[in-house]
Enzyme design. Sequence first.
Site, short mmCIF file in Angstrom:
data_model
loop_
_atom_site.label_atom_id
_atom_site.label_comp_id
_atom_site.label_asym_id
_atom_site.label_seq_id
_atom_site.Cartn_x
_atom_site.Cartn_y
_atom_site.Cartn_z
N SER A 131 0.97 -1.60 0.05
CA SER A 131 0.21 0.34 -0.05
C SER A 131 0.84 1.36 -0.06
CB SER A 131 -1.24 -0.02 1.37
OG SER A 131 -0.95 -0.24 3.00
N ASP A 153 5.27 -0.89 12.10
CA ASP A 153 6.05 -0.88 11.91
C ASP A 153 6.66 0.38 12.29
OD1 ASP A 153 8.90 -2.16 11.52
OD2 ASP A 153 8.61 -3.17 10.66
N THR A 228 -7.44 -5.71 17.33
CA THR A 228 -6.34 -6.17 16.58
C THR A 228 -5.66 -7.88 17.49
OG1 THR A 228 -4.60 -4.76 17.31
CG2 THR A 228 -6.21 -4.37 15.00
N GLU A 229 -4.85 -8.04 17.13
CA GLU A 229 -4.04 -8.86 17.59
C GLU A 229 -2.76 -7.98 18.64
OE1 GLU A 229 -0.70 -11.46 16.05
OE2 GLU A 229 -1.66 -13.28 17.18
N GLU A 230 -2.57 -7.21 17.93
CA GLU A 230 -1.54 -6.33 18.54
C GLU A 230 -1.98 -5.93 19.58
OE1 GLU A 230 -2.01 -6.72 15.29
OE2 GLU A 230 -1.01 -6.74 14.17
#
Length: 253
Positions: A131, A153, A228-230
């Site tokens: 993206s 990130d 979200t997992e994070e």
Amino acid sequence: MLQNEKISTHSKSTGLPRKRFYRARAHSNPLSDAHFPVPISPSHFELSSYYPQIFLSPGHADGKKKIQFADIGCGFGGLLIGLSTIFPETLMIGMEIRDKVTEYVKERIIALRATNNNGDYQNISVVRTNSMKYIPNYFEKGQLTKMFFLFPDPRFKEKNHRRRVISPHLLDEYAYVLGVGGIIYTITDVEELGEWMKNCLEDHPMFEALTKEELQVDPAVKLLTSATEEGQKVARNGGQTFQAVYRRIALSL
């Protein structure tokens, strides 16, 4: 186990894919080229294969619908799934560069569609792409109403800041595909990155921060830390998150 016995990548009880079979590196290099197809323009982004019930099924076909929400770096798809039933009439897509993770989200959506006969989850899909390079290939000017950047990130080294998914240059592209009034949502558990994203948005002439009152009533904001997992991992560890939520405004002359 017998040598020729096939290991199922999906849960027998739920039909959902098992995440452990789709694990990949946490992040990928956004400057590298990968082998995946990219539409040459938004008009060549064929939506029928991503939302078949909406575009192909008799009695449901709606060829005029366009994607309005984009989850950039969607990970394992938790946000998409959370948003799907809150905004059931809105088409939304996850954009993920990692092939295994993209495949997991695809299989997860297929399984959810199959086990929900009331038509849920037909409005979400996922595409493998970069993206940071190809946003204008997928969306027309002013098409989107929401863009999400959840736990991107950090790119800690200064020489790698150019690879961050929020930057002054990339905000120009996001402003292009966002309609006036569209919203960018960002969140991270890295304070320095949080300040970076906030400053980039604050300094850009085409974005303004949402007020506290607006944040409190926005249902999408509530999902930033929980879907979200994070986000769930940060919550379990008692960590802190840093949000920046900004609205696309008309450029003042």
